[in-house]
Motif scaffolding. Structure first.
Motif, PDB file in Angstrom:
ATOM      1  N   ASN A  86       0.822  -1.208   0.000  1.00  0.00           N
ATOM      2  CA  ASN A  86       0.000   0.000   0.000  1.00  0.00           C
ATOM      3  C   ASN A  86       0.855   1.257   0.000  1.00  0.00           C
ATOM      4  OD1 ASN A  86      -2.118  -1.737   0.154  1.00  0.00           O
ATOM      5  ND2 ASN A  86      -2.736  -1.196   2.224  1.00  0.00           N
ATOM      6  N   LEU A  87       1.926   1.228   0.790  1.00  0.00           N
ATOM      7  CA  LEU A  87       2.786   2.406   0.900  1.00  0.00           C
ATOM      8  C   LEU A  87       3.606   2.616  -0.369  1.00  0.00           C
ATOM      9  CD1 LEU A  87       4.002   1.986   4.583  1.00  0.00           C
ATOM     10  CD2 LEU A  87       1.880   2.954   3.704  1.00  0.00           C
ATOM     11  N   ALA A  88       4.041   1.518  -0.972  1.00  0.00           N
ATOM     12  CA  ALA A  88       4.776   1.633  -2.229  1.00  0.00           C
ATOM     13  C   ALA A  88       3.885   2.189  -3.336  1.00  0.00           C
ATOM     14  CB  ALA A  88       5.332   0.263  -2.635  1.00  0.00           C
ATOM     15  N   ASP A  89       2.639   1.699  -3.394  1.00  0.00           N
ATOM     16  CA  ASP A  89       1.706   2.209  -4.398  1.00  0.00           C
ATOM     17  C   ASP A  89       1.485   3.704  -4.249  1.00  0.00           C
ATOM     18  OD1 ASP A  89       1.428  -0.327  -5.372  1.00  0.00           O
ATOM     19  OD2 ASP A  89      -0.731  -0.448  -5.120  1.00  0.00           O
ATOM     20  N   ARG A  90       1.319   4.161  -2.990  1.00  0.00           N
ATOM     21  CA  ARG A  90       1.048   5.568  -2.755  1.00  0.00           C
ATOM     22  C   ARG A  90       2.239   6.433  -3.153  1.00  0.00           C
ATOM     23  NH1 ARG A  90      -2.299   4.568   0.131  1.00  0.00           N
ATOM     24  NH2 ARG A  90      -2.497   3.159  -1.614  1.00  0.00           N
ATOM     25  N   THR A  91       3.438   5.930  -2.947  1.00  0.00           N
ATOM     26  CA  THR A  91       4.637   6.685  -3.319  1.00  0.00           C
ATOM     27  C   THR A  91       4.739   6.828  -4.832  1.00  0.00           C
ATOM     28  OG1 THR A  91       5.715   5.772  -1.352  1.00  0.00           O
ATOM     29  CG2 THR A  91       7.130   6.824  -2.993  1.00  0.00           C
ATOM     30  N   ILE A  92       4.408   5.755  -5.549  1.00  0.00           N
ATOM     31  CA  ILE A  92       4.398   5.825  -7.014  1.00  0.00           C
ATOM     32  C   ILE A  92       3.349   6.824  -7.491  1.00  0.00           C
ATOM     33  CG2 ILE A  92       3.908   4.519  -9.118  1.00  0.00           C
ATOM     34  CD1 ILE A  92       5.063   2.044  -7.668  1.00  0.00           C
ATOM     35  N   THR A  93       2.201   6.830  -6.824  1.00  0.00           N
ATOM     36  CA  THR A  93       1.147   7.777  -7.198  1.00  0.00           C
ATOM     37  C   THR A  93       1.597   9.213  -6.986  1.00  0.00           C
ATOM     38  OG1 THR A  93      -0.615   6.194  -6.765  1.00  0.00           O
ATOM     39  CG2 THR A  93      -1.195   8.526  -6.653  1.00  0.00           C
ATOM     40  N   PHE A  94       2.187   9.487  -5.821  1.00  0.00           N
ATOM     41  CA  PHE A  94       2.729  10.826  -5.568  1.00  0.00           C
ATOM     42  C   PHE A  94       3.701  11.220  -6.682  1.00  0.00           C
ATOM     43  CE2 PHE A  94       6.382  13.263  -4.041  1.00  0.00           C
ATOM     44  CZ  PHE A  94       5.774  14.402  -3.537  1.00  0.00           C
TER      45      PHE A  94
END
Length: 334
Positions: A200-208
């Motif tokens: 979840n945290l990796a996905d959010r970083t890619i989104t940012f």
């Protein structure tokens, strides 16, 4: 009884102390259909979506009782991420979204002092997503939408999504970004609950990064994006993103300033499960950009969210009040 209800509503407004942006709801319209042996837009009782936490079947009254025990005054309700259904055809995706949004709308009408709502959108087609977001906000009174980190493998810097961002900006919609499944981590390891705890945290970083490096935030300067789970690793990794921008021309293709300059252009929920991490988030983006998020009713949420925030010794009371209610009261016009 009517007078007492009005008085209770008035007193609650005077004592409002917590607004939760990250609270899910399993669509009861789906559960009613599959529990009676019918399919629901192609989904059946054998579908993964039918595997629910007992709390997800609670009535709004039961939900409010639990909110009271947690000290949560208002939930911004979002339909569970399983119902993004971006892989389906557009007509089916829209039909699912409409039923989910109508149900959330009804919750906000029945209990206007306790619930606000996020829409679900058929993001597989930007034009259709814009139309449903407009209906959700202008007709149903929802405050924005919850969407996945990507759409069938496409990140949000793709040109096809720009009309959606422009429309969301113009509408004043708050877009809450929360992963569906699978996450990027599952391609390498699908064990130990890591697709959730790390993925979840990796996905959010890619989104940012896609919003920033893709130039979306420059093209839509008033766009309101909230990143779930504290924005993932964005704050921790921002120094490396800045270095990349300094030394590589491709990192500067769409933006004229350091990626760290964009941190304070997003909103973030406080769901870090770590006081040092939350302190770093506040110091990186400004406390006015951090809001309460609990991940209700799932096991990866905060057990006693309001008490947790109130008990953090590294935060001032001014910062706690900003996170618990003041920022969202202003942002959502509650």
């Amino acid at each position: 009884p009517a007078r007492a209800k009005i008085q209770t509503s008035y007193l609650r407004r005077l004592t409002l102390r917590s607004i939760d942006i990250h609270a899910h709801s399993h669509p009861q319209c789906f559960l009613r259909a599959v529990n009676s042996g019918q399919d629901w837009h192609g989904l059946t009782g054998d579908s993964d979506e039918a595997d629910v936490d007992p709390k997800e079947e609670w009535t709004p009254d039961q939900r409010i009782t639990d909110m009271d025990s947690l000290g949560v005054d208002v939930q911004v309700v979002s339909t569970t991420a399983n119902f993004y259904q971006y892989h389906r055809d557009v007509a089916t995706g829209l039909a699912i979204a409409k039923e989910c949004n109508d149900e959330v709308h009804q919750m906000t009408m029945d209990y206007p002092d306790r619930f606000k709502g996020f829409a679900t959108l058929p993001m597989q087609d930007s034009k259709t997503a814009i139309s449903e977001l407009d209906r959700a906000m202008s007709q149903l009174g929802l405050v924005g939408a919850m969407i996945d980190d990507s759409v069938n493998g496409k990140t949000y810097d793709e040109p096809e999504f720009l009309p959606f961002w422009k429309a969301a900006e113009q509408m004043g919609a708050l877009i809450f970004i929360h992963q569906g499944s699978p996450t990027v981590v599952e391609a390498r390891i699908d064990e130990y609950h890591l697709p959730n705890t790390i993925g979840n945290l990796a996905d959010r970083t890619i989104t940012f990064a896609s919003f920033v490096f893709g130039g979306v935030m420059d093209k839509c300067p008033d766009l309101k994006i909230c990143l779930a789970h504290g924005g993932g690793y964005s704050c921790f990794g921002i120094g490396r993103m800045d270095r990349g921008w300094q030394v590589r021309s491709e990192a500067r293709a769409n933006i004229q300033q350091l990626p760290s300059a964009y941190l304070s252009k997003f909103y973030y929920d406080c769901l870090t499960h770590s006081e040092p991490a939350l302190r770093m988030l506040i110091d990186s983006v400004g406390v006015e950009r951090v809001v309460l998020g609990t991940d209700w009713p799932f096991d990866m949420g905060i057990d006693w969210p309001v008490s947790w925030v109130q008990g953090l010794t590294s935060l001032t009371q001014v910062e706690k009040d900003a996170i618990l209610w003041q920022n969202l009261e202003l942002l959502l016009g509650i």
